[in-house]
Design a protein around this motif. Sequence first.
Motif, PDB file in Angstrom:
ATOM      1  N   ASN A 116      46.649 -25.832  -0.836  1.00 51.31           N
ATOM      2  CA  ASN A 116      45.851 -26.611   0.110  1.00 51.31           C
ATOM      3  C   ASN A 116      44.480 -26.826  -0.499  1.00 51.31           C
ATOM      4  N   ILE A 117      43.984 -28.029  -0.357  1.00 49.62           N
ATOM      5  CA  ILE A 117      42.666 -28.309  -0.921  1.00 49.62           C
ATOM      6  C   ILE A 117      41.610 -28.023   0.149  1.00 49.62           C
ATOM      7  N   SER A 118      40.732 -27.074  -0.144  1.00 55.61           N
ATOM      8  CA  SER A 118      39.685 -26.701   0.821  1.00 55.61           C
ATOM      9  C   SER A 118      38.677 -27.844   0.967  1.00 55.61           C
ATOM     10  N   GLU A 119      37.871 -27.738   1.995  1.00 56.84           N
ATOM     11  CA  GLU A 119      36.862 -28.779   2.244  1.00 56.84           C
ATOM     12  C   GLU A 119      35.886 -28.878   1.055  1.00 56.84           C
ATOM     13  N   LYS A 120      35.516 -27.706   0.549  1.00 58.31           N
ATOM     14  CA  LYS A 120      34.584 -27.669  -0.591  1.00 58.31           C
ATOM     15  C   LYS A 120      35.202 -28.360  -1.816  1.00 58.31           C
ATOM     16  N   ASN A 121      36.467 -28.034  -2.093  1.00 61.19           N
ATOM     17  CA  ASN A 121      37.129 -28.647  -3.253  1.00 61.19           C
ATOM     18  C   ASN A 121      37.390 -30.135  -3.048  1.00 61.19           C
ATOM     19  N   PHE A 122      37.590 -30.507  -1.806  1.00 64.72           N
ATOM     20  CA  PHE A 122      37.797 -31.924  -1.509  1.00 64.72           C
ATOM     21  C   PHE A 122      36.547 -32.712  -1.924  1.00 64.72           C
ATOM     22  N   GLU A 123      35.393 -32.113  -1.655  1.00 67.10           N
ATOM     23  CA  GLU A 123      34.139 -32.767  -2.054  1.00 67.10           C
ATOM     24  C   GLU A 123      33.925 -32.663  -3.572  1.00 67.10           C
ATOM     25  N   LYS A 124      34.175 -31.468  -4.092  1.00 69.01           N
ATOM     26  CA  LYS A 124      33.965 -31.234  -5.531  1.00 69.01           C
ATOM     27  C   LYS A 124      34.783 -32.196  -6.392  1.00 69.01           C
ATOM     28  N   TYR A 125      36.035 -32.414  -5.996  1.00 66.30           N
ATOM     29  CA  TYR A 125      36.920 -33.263  -6.800  1.00 66.30           C
ATOM     30  C   TYR A 125      37.085 -34.660  -6.214  1.00 66.30           C
ATOM     31  N   SER A 126      36.136 -35.044  -5.344  1.00 62.97           N
ATOM     32  CA  SER A 126      36.280 -36.323  -4.633  1.00 62.97           C
ATOM     33  C   SER A 126      36.360 -37.523  -5.578  1.00 62.97           C
ATOM     34  N   ARG A 127      35.649 -37.466  -6.730  1.00 62.17           N
ATOM     35  CA  ARG A 127      35.689 -38.600  -7.658  1.00 62.17           C
ATOM     36  C   ARG A 127      37.054 -38.747  -8.315  1.00 62.17           C
ATOM     37  N   GLN A 128      37.813 -37.670  -8.343  1.00 58.46           N
ATOM     38  CA  GLN A 128      39.192 -37.760  -8.867  1.00 58.46           C
ATOM     39  C   GLN A 128      40.145 -38.154  -7.746  1.00 58.46           C
ATOM     40  N   ILE A 129      39.964 -37.498  -6.577  1.00 60.50           N
ATOM     41  CA  ILE A 129      40.889 -37.732  -5.459  1.00 60.50           C
ATOM     42  C   ILE A 129      40.822 -39.190  -4.987  1.00 60.50           C
ATOM     43  N   MET A 130      39.644 -39.796  -5.091  1.00 61.80           N
ATOM     44  CA  MET A 130      39.511 -41.183  -4.605  1.00 61.80           C
ATOM     45  C   MET A 130      40.257 -42.195  -5.491  1.00 61.80           C
ATOM     46  N   MET A 131      40.661 -41.765  -6.675  1.00 61.31           N
ATOM     47  CA  MET A 131      41.366 -42.682  -7.575  1.00 61.31           C
ATOM     48  C   MET A 131      42.833 -42.779  -7.202  1.00 61.31           C
ATOM     49  N   GLU A 132      43.336 -44.009  -7.264  1.00 62.34           N
ATOM     50  CA  GLU A 132      44.744 -44.223  -6.933  1.00 62.34           C
ATOM     51  C   GLU A 132      45.667 -43.438  -7.876  1.00 62.34           C
ATOM     52  N   LYS A 133      45.262 -43.356  -9.155  1.00 61.25           N
ATOM     53  CA  LYS A 133      46.100 -42.676 -10.154  1.00 61.25           C
ATOM     54  C   LYS A 133      46.146 -41.158  -9.951  1.00 61.25           C
ATOM     55  N   ILE A 134      45.218 -40.610  -9.187  1.00 61.11           N
ATOM     56  CA  ILE A 134      45.211 -39.154  -8.954  1.00 61.11           C
ATOM     57  C   ILE A 134      45.508 -38.855  -7.472  1.00 61.11           C
ATOM     58  N   GLY A 135      44.595 -39.156  -6.592  1.00 56.79           N
ATOM     59  CA  GLY A 135      44.817 -38.907  -5.158  1.00 56.79           C
ATOM     60  C   GLY A 135      44.961 -37.422  -4.871  1.00 56.79           C
ATOM     61  N   ILE A 136      45.324 -37.085  -3.643  1.00 54.77           N
ATOM     62  CA  ILE A 136      45.479 -35.674  -3.267  1.00 54.77           C
ATOM     63  C   ILE A 136      46.659 -35.052  -4.004  1.00 54.77           C
ATOM     64  N   SER A 137      47.747 -35.803  -4.133  1.00 61.94           N
ATOM     65  CA  SER A 137      48.926 -35.214  -4.783  1.00 61.94           C
ATOM     66  C   SER A 137      48.650 -34.934  -6.260  1.00 61.94           C
ATOM     67  N   GLY A 138      47.929 -35.834  -6.931  1.00 62.21           N
ATOM     68  CA  GLY A 138      47.580 -35.612  -8.337  1.00 62.21           C
ATOM     69  C   GLY A 138      46.636 -34.430  -8.488  1.00 62.21           C
ATOM     70  N   GLN A 139      45.666 -34.314  -7.587  1.00 57.01           N
ATOM     71  CA  GLN A 139      44.723 -33.192  -7.654  1.00 57.01           C
ATOM     72  C   GLN A 139      45.459 -31.868  -7.460  1.00 57.01           C
ATOM     73  N   LYS A 140      46.443 -31.872  -6.574  1.00 51.19           N
ATOM     74  CA  LYS A 140      47.238 -30.644  -6.363  1.00 51.19           C
ATOM     75  C   LYS A 140      48.022 -30.285  -7.630  1.00 51.19           C
ATOM     76  N   LYS A 141      48.565 -31.304  -8.315  1.00 49.46           N
ATOM     77  CA  LYS A 141      49.291 -31.049  -9.577  1.00 49.46           C
ATOM     78  C   LYS A 141      48.346 -30.425 -10.609  1.00 49.46           C
ATOM     79  N   ILE A 142      47.120 -30.957 -10.664  1.00 51.31           N
ATOM     80  CA  ILE A 142      46.133 -30.420 -11.608  1.00 51.31           C
ATOM     81  C   ILE A 142      45.839 -28.960 -11.258  1.00 51.31           C
ATOM     82  N   MET A 143      45.646 -28.687  -9.974  1.00 55.32           N
ATOM     83  CA  MET A 143      45.280 -27.329  -9.542  1.00 55.32           C
ATOM     84  C   MET A 143      46.415 -26.324  -9.728  1.00 55.32           C
TER      85      MET A 143
END
Length: 253
Positions: A4-31
Amino acid sequence: MMINISEKNFEKYSRQIMMEKIGISGQKKIMKSSICIIGCGGLGTTTAQYLAMTGVGKILLIDFDNIELSNLNRQISFLEKDIGENKATILKKNILKINAELDVSIIKKKITRRNINLFLEKSKFIIDCSDNFETRFLINEYCFKKKKILVSAALQNFDVQVSSFKAWASKKNPCYECIFPKFSDGNILNCDQMGIVSPIAGFGGIMQAITVVNIILGCDQKIFRELIIFDGFSREMKKIKVEKNVKCKICKY
Ligand SMILES: [Zn+2]
């Protein structure tokens, strides 16, 4: 493993999560990813720092070497006060400052045929940042046999070469030894016997980190049949198609 992506991490990685190529699912794969970096020198320090910044979950750093004055022109994590300390120890301390949630472990030993399985077993991605061909060939053989993804870079003077290997997944994919065969006379030059201009080391490390992120996100499998060559003196970058060597002793079926 659920992440689960915490609120803090959501902000920290927001520049990645906002990208279509990454998004929440991509950020989870990275994590969720687990990465081993062999060699904490010019390539390894940069690769480790950028992967820590992307939010990868686990990093294993391997280096038996201590920091020397002549390393400071390119090994970006180290300062003069660190001279004499083990490279993996200092790099671990510094990447934890970037990402305190990162699970980092270190091994202060040289990789050998005897210990390689024990050391690399738990990592999915192996990043070869070593400075000698003996280790490079050993890592390649291990990654092929144990079905690990290998990302490799080499530096010399103004030049960077980057490639990634998954020869076990397709008969078309080469392994490291297919494109960099051993010399028949057994004569091999170590990277510390060659010159290197500071930013080229960083560029190689960044290219490795980008390659790892690409593979984590499920990029085109063509990446495993490419060699990227950057000439920092002419500022020219090339992508060369590479093929399996049917006579390769490591990956022939
Ligand atoms: Zn091969």
